[in-house]
Design a protein around this motif. Sequence first.
Motif, PDB file in Angstrom:
ATOM      1  N   VAL A  84      48.591  41.344 -29.140  1.00  0.00           N
ATOM      2  CA  VAL A  84      48.799  39.951 -29.531  1.00  0.00           C
ATOM      3  C   VAL A  84      47.800  39.518 -30.597  1.00  0.00           C
ATOM      4  O   VAL A  84      46.781  40.172 -30.818  1.00  0.00           O
ATOM      5  N   ASP A  85      48.090  38.388 -31.219  1.00  0.00           N
ATOM      6  CA  ASP A  85      47.097  37.643 -31.987  1.00  0.00           C
ATOM      7  C   ASP A  85      46.320  36.813 -30.968  1.00  0.00           C
ATOM      8  O   ASP A  85      46.936  36.052 -30.202  1.00  0.00           O
ATOM      9  N   ALA A  86      44.998  36.919 -30.943  1.00  0.00           N
ATOM     10  CA  ALA A  86      44.267  36.252 -29.863  1.00  0.00           C
ATOM     11  C   ALA A  86      42.773  36.214 -30.145  1.00  0.00           C
ATOM     12  O   ALA A  86      42.270  36.848 -31.077  1.00  0.00           O
ATOM     13  N   VAL A  87      42.073  35.475 -29.283  1.00  0.00           N
ATOM     14  CA  VAL A  87      40.612  35.495 -29.222  1.00  0.00           C
ATOM     15  C   VAL A  87      40.215  36.202 -27.930  1.00  0.00           C
ATOM     16  O   VAL A  87      40.830  35.970 -26.869  1.00  0.00           O
ATOM     17  N   ILE A  88      39.224  37.066 -28.008  1.00  0.00           N
ATOM     18  CA  ILE A  88      38.754  37.783 -26.814  1.00  0.00           C
ATOM     19  C   ILE A  88      37.887  36.844 -25.978  1.00  0.00           C
ATOM     20  O   ILE A  88      36.832  36.399 -26.431  1.00  0.00           O
ATOM     21  N   THR A  89      38.339  36.528 -24.768  1.00  0.00           N
ATOM     22  CA  THR A  89      37.578  35.648 -23.877  1.00  0.00           C
ATOM     23  C   THR A  89      36.979  36.396 -22.687  1.00  0.00           C
ATOM     24  O   THR A  89      36.322  35.804 -21.841  1.00  0.00           O
ATOM     25  N   GLY A  90      37.207  37.695 -22.634  1.00  0.00           N
ATOM     26  CA  GLY A  90      36.601  38.541 -21.615  1.00  0.00           C
ATOM     27  C   GLY A  90      36.708  39.984 -22.061  1.00  0.00           C
ATOM     28  O   GLY A  90      37.743  40.387 -22.600  1.00  0.00           O
ATOM     29  N   ILE A  91      35.640  40.769 -21.871  1.00  0.00           N
ATOM     30  CA  ILE A  91      35.674  42.164 -22.321  1.00  0.00           C
ATOM     31  C   ILE A  91      34.587  42.935 -21.596  1.00  0.00           C
ATOM     32  O   ILE A  91      33.488  42.430 -21.370  1.00  0.00           O
ATOM     33  N   GLY A  92      34.907  44.161 -21.185  1.00  0.00           N
ATOM     34  CA  GLY A  92      33.876  44.980 -20.569  1.00  0.00           C
ATOM     35  C   GLY A  92      34.424  46.032 -19.626  1.00  0.00           C
ATOM     36  O   GLY A  92      35.632  46.167 -19.432  1.00  0.00           O
ATOM     37  N   GLU A  93      33.524  46.789 -19.056  1.00  0.00           N
ATOM     38  CA  GLU A  93      33.896  47.803 -18.073  1.00  0.00           C
ATOM     39  C   GLU A  93      34.202  47.128 -16.738  1.00  0.00           C
ATOM     40  O   GLU A  93      33.576  46.126 -16.373  1.00  0.00           O
ATOM     41  N   GLU A 120      43.938  51.188  -8.195  1.00  0.00           N
ATOM     42  CA  GLU A 120      42.938  52.232  -7.960  1.00  0.00           C
ATOM     43  C   GLU A 120      42.548  52.944  -9.253  1.00  0.00           C
ATOM     44  O   GLU A 120      41.379  53.294  -9.443  1.00  0.00           O
ATOM     45  N   VAL A 121      43.503  53.158 -10.164  1.00  0.00           N
ATOM     46  CA  VAL A 121      43.195  53.925 -11.374  1.00  0.00           C
ATOM     47  C   VAL A 121      42.419  53.098 -12.407  1.00  0.00           C
ATOM     48  O   VAL A 121      41.963  53.637 -13.416  1.00  0.00           O
ATOM     49  N   TYR A 122      42.277  51.795 -12.152  1.00  0.00           N
ATOM     50  CA  TYR A 122      41.541  50.931 -13.080  1.00  0.00           C
ATOM     51  C   TYR A 122      40.179  50.504 -12.530  1.00  0.00           C
ATOM     52  O   TYR A 122      39.465  49.748 -13.185  1.00  0.00           O
ATOM     53  N   LYS A 123      39.802  50.986 -11.360  1.00  0.00           N
ATOM     54  CA  LYS A 123      38.596  50.497 -10.676  1.00  0.00           C
ATOM     55  C   LYS A 123      37.325  50.658 -11.508  1.00  0.00           C
ATOM     56  O   LYS A 123      36.381  49.888 -11.373  1.00  0.00           O
ATOM     57  N   HIS A 124      37.299  51.677 -12.355  1.00  0.00           N
ATOM     58  CA  HIS A 124      36.135  51.902 -13.226  1.00  0.00           C
ATOM     59  C   HIS A 124      36.601  52.027 -14.680  1.00  0.00           C
ATOM     60  O   HIS A 124      35.999  52.755 -15.470  1.00  0.00           O
ATOM     61  N   GLY A 125      37.665  51.307 -14.999  1.00  0.00           N
ATOM     62  CA  GLY A 125      38.230  51.343 -16.330  1.00  0.00           C
ATOM     63  C   GLY A 125      37.649  50.279 -17.240  1.00  0.00           C
ATOM     64  O   GLY A 125      36.468  49.912 -17.131  1.00  0.00           O
ATOM     65  N   PHE A 126      38.489  49.772 -18.132  1.00  0.00           N
ATOM     66  CA  PHE A 126      38.034  48.796 -19.122  1.00  0.00           C
ATOM     67  C   PHE A 126      39.048  47.669 -19.192  1.00  0.00           C
ATOM     68  O   PHE A 126      40.252  47.885 -18.983  1.00  0.00           O
ATOM     69  N   TYR A 127      38.571  46.455 -19.486  1.00  0.00           N
ATOM     70  CA  TYR A 127      39.479  45.310 -19.580  1.00  0.00           C
ATOM     71  C   TYR A 127      39.175  44.464 -20.810  1.00  0.00           C
ATOM     72  O   TYR A 127      38.048  44.420 -21.305  1.00  0.00           O
ATOM     73  N   MET A 128      40.207  43.785 -21.298  1.00  0.00           N
ATOM     74  CA  MET A 128      40.067  42.745 -22.309  1.00  0.00           C
ATOM     75  C   MET A 128      40.945  41.571 -21.910  1.00  0.00           C
ATOM     76  O   MET A 128      42.095  41.768 -21.482  1.00  0.00           O
ATOM     77  N   LEU A 231      44.412  46.178 -19.297  1.00  0.00           N
ATOM     78  CA  LEU A 231      43.613  47.078 -18.472  1.00  0.00           C
ATOM     79  C   LEU A 231      43.847  48.512 -18.915  1.00  0.00           C
ATOM     80  O   LEU A 231      44.988  48.925 -19.151  1.00  0.00           O
ATOM     81  N   LEU A 232      42.770  49.298 -19.026  1.00  0.00           N
ATOM     82  CA  LEU A 232      42.848  50.712 -19.375  1.00  0.00           C
ATOM     83  C   LEU A 232      42.264  51.546 -18.236  1.00  0.00           C
ATOM     84  O   LEU A 232      41.216  51.206 -17.681  1.00  0.00           O
ATOM     85  N   GLU A 233      42.938  52.629 -17.922  1.00  0.00           N
ATOM     86  CA  GLU A 233      42.546  53.485 -16.799  1.00  0.00           C
ATOM     87  C   GLU A 233      41.128  54.037 -16.947  1.00  0.00           C
ATOM     88  O   GLU A 233      40.611  54.184 -18.061  1.00  0.00           O
ATOM     89  N   ASN A 234      40.523  54.346 -15.795  1.00  0.00           N
ATOM     90  CA  ASN A 234      39.175  54.914 -15.737  1.00  0.00           C
ATOM     91  C   ASN A 234      39.009  56.067 -16.732  1.00  0.00           C
ATOM     92  O   ASN A 234      39.847  56.974 -16.795  1.00  0.00           O
ATOM     93  N   ARG A 235      37.939  56.013 -17.510  1.00  0.00           N
ATOM     94  CA  ARG A 235      37.517  57.105 -18.385  1.00  0.00           C
ATOM     95  C   ARG A 235      38.595  57.550 -19.383  1.00  0.00           C
ATOM     96  O   ARG A 235      38.715  58.726 -19.706  1.00  0.00           O
TER      97      ARG A 235
END
Length: 264
Positions: A84-93, A120-128, A231-235
Amino acid sequence: MIWLLRAMTELSSRKWISRMTGRFAQSGPSRHMIPRFAKLYGIAIDEAEKHPHEYRSLNEFFTRRLKPGMRTIDSGASSVASPVDAVITGIGEISSGTLLNVKGQDYTLEELLGGSPRGEVYKHGFYMVLYLSPTDYHRIHTPVTGHVVERKHWPGKVYPVNEFGLRHMKRVLSRNERLITYIRHKSGEAAVVKVGAMNVSSIQYVLPLREHVNKGDELAYFEFGSTVVLLLENRTFAPRPDLRLGSRVRMGESLGELIGQSQH
């Protein structure tokens, strides 16, 4: 004062109010508001597929497509494109299944994904967290090439997902209506969580639904703005090092790179 604003927001987040707003936005008379709406929010009408007077309603204008070539989909074989076109309001592991400090609040995958075992597959993944304002183009595109393995709809409230809503209302990302698409790609899995918001009459999938999707394909659209949680899967993902809270991204630009190889 915050408690009063919170109470007023609670009252205005009822579905019937959203439905009324949506019905007007889809009506013929609402088209007369398009020029004022575009001017108020600084919308780039020159990017729109059609001239403003060609849209039959405010909602049709709001969910407009763009002219060909207005966005470039990053061509890197392993890149993850902004949906999307957007502003990042949250980001991190993601820390042991928790999205930490999104505007001062923590969210668990359990609540965001409605208890799905896929969490379960996102527990240590990444989010925006990607916030779309009324100014933005409101179609949602596929961030990766792959296969849709599940679609899930979670009914909920329609709280605002702007600065006030995220900071002062209780965990709106997991209480609002959500439409979730899980996509299996070459390195693992990604989840595109589309979160409804105040005055959103619905979140719609682009039809026909397809099981195989290519990066940049149209996936869905918001009828009056909201937020996407990616959400992106762990590692499996390395974010662009320059992205941070407040960064503005455009649909199709790279958010980072897929890494590793799926073990599934």
